[in-house]
Design a protein around this motif. Sequence first.
Motif, short mmCIF file in Angstrom:
data_model
loop_
_atom_site.label_atom_id
_atom_site.label_comp_id
_atom_site.label_asym_id
_atom_site.label_seq_id
_atom_site.Cartn_x
_atom_site.Cartn_y
_atom_site.Cartn_z
N GLY A 1 2.08 11.33 2.75
CA GLY A 1 1.86 9.90 2.68
C GLY A 1 2.23 9.16 3.95
O GLY A 1 1.86 7.99 4.12
N SER B 1 0.87 -1.18 0.00
CA SER B 1 0.00 0.00 0.00
C SER B 1 0.90 1.23 0.00
O SER B 1 1.57 1.53 1.00
CB SER B 1 -0.92 -0.01 1.23
N TYR C 1 -6.53 8.51 0.11
CA TYR C 1 -6.79 8.35 1.54
C TYR C 1 -7.38 9.59 2.19
O TYR C 1 -7.86 9.52 3.32
CB TYR C 1 -5.49 7.95 2.26
N SER D 1 -7.46 8.84 7.44
CA SER D 1 -6.45 8.43 6.45
C SER D 1 -6.03 6.99 6.67
O SER D 1 -5.85 6.22 5.72
CB SER D 1 -5.24 9.36 6.53
N ALA E 1 -6.53 3.69 4.15
CA ALA E 1 -5.43 2.83 3.72
C ALA E 1 -5.75 1.36 3.97
O ALA E 1 -5.57 0.50 3.10
CB ALA E 1 -4.14 3.23 4.44
N HIS F 1 1.44 5.23 -0.33
CA HIS F 1 0.67 6.43 -0.02
C HIS F 1 1.42 7.66 -0.52
O HIS F 1 2.46 8.04 0.04
CB HIS F 1 0.42 6.50 1.48
N GLY G 1 4.97 5.49 2.94
CA GLY G 1 4.60 6.83 2.50
C GLY G 1 5.50 7.87 3.12
O GLY G 1 6.02 7.70 4.23
N SER H 1 0.18 5.93 6.47
CA SER H 1 1.09 4.84 6.80
C SER H 1 1.20 4.65 8.30
O SER H 1 1.08 3.53 8.82
CB SER H 1 2.47 5.10 6.20
#
Length: 430
Positions: free
Chosen positions: A209, A116, A165, A178, A182, A118, A205, A213
């Motif tokens: 980002g 994932s 996000y 956020s 995610a 970000h 991220g 995370s």
Amino acid sequence: MRTIAFGSGAWPRLGRALVTAALLFTGGISAAPAAAQPASPPPAADPFYTYDQPLTTTAAGAILRSRPAPFAFADLSTPINSTQVLYRTTTQQNTPTSTVATVLSPLIPGPTRLLSYHTAYDALGSQCNPSYTLTGHADNRGAIAEQAVIAGYLAAGYTVVVPDYEGPDLEWTIGRQSGYAALDGIRAAEQILGLPASTPVAMTGYSGGSVPSEWAAELAPHYAPELALIGAAAGGLPVHLAHNLPYVSGSTDWAGVIPAVVVAYRRAYGIETPAFLSERGAQLVDAVETLCIGQFAAKYPGLTDAEMVRPPYNSLLDVPGAAAAVNDNIMGTAGTPTVPLLLAVGRSDPIGDGVMVTRDIEGLARQYCDRGVPVTYAQYDRRDHAVAFAAFQAQAAQFLADRFSGAPPTTNCVSVGPGNSLAPVPVPAG
């Protein structure tokens, strides 16, 4: 405190390989012109992004709709298989909402490593959403650089999910929301790809980002315990915005984030800004409310926190609703991660990297170390926020590769200092 310097020969081998892969990927994967890509409207004008049916009985992470989408640079198309998914997630106030993620599959077959990623889209307008910019609409160096890093992970065989996000209302820097987006984006990616819950997943991220995370790592044990998370890397973290505010106040490069954060908090918390904004503060809030960070961060050099408010207030932190909202977004307050963490930050002056406060990240690392989390804290001395991006990406690539390979987690907790106190700020009486 451990300081990691990146200079001649010091970048991890995998980090160099990832950057090289990104350059090869973006420079030579296809000769097809960008004109071959179909035109697409920005999210604000695209009905795919809007879902008007009730969501109260829909499971978090459930796919509401999906469609294929190009993964393209401005002048380059690619054969990457890309799918956009609209999925159900959760707001800061624990109500259901929806957002979009982009699911990208590598060209190289092999065991699935789901990442994932970000991006630091740091946006108040939906034209900045990664689901839109990744289709060939990236128009600034930051977005293009992050897309190149994503391309590097794809070239290295990772499957990548990139969530929008900030949600449909572009609520920038809002922590739990956020993190929920995610985690639910990972759930949606596993569904669309038909992956089992045992699929190893990591998150990464930088800057904006880092918000999903870090918060997702906190929230996962009780919000998404079924996910097989194996690690999270976050760099340039806004740990405690009450500390960032005086740091950027009056700044040449970053003062424009002050009115932008006001917009985000007004959206997320319903704060009545006419009650405290000065005439200039109100003008600036109106001016930035549909922009991306590259359009506002350095646009108002010298702007101070005090200029944003009118008497009797001297700072945004004098406003009860604003102070309470800031306290609601202090990292480390929603739970304890159960996976190894990489927490990193630059330091170009005695306080931080120009926008992030170095000792705040160190303080967060210290808190997690004391709770038994295996943390690697990295400080990039003589690197400001922009320059530290490359150092973080190189170290994060190696950190993530180690997690996916099953290498024992490392930690340098023994050398992490106390950092700053991350205590809430006093909330003035209303």
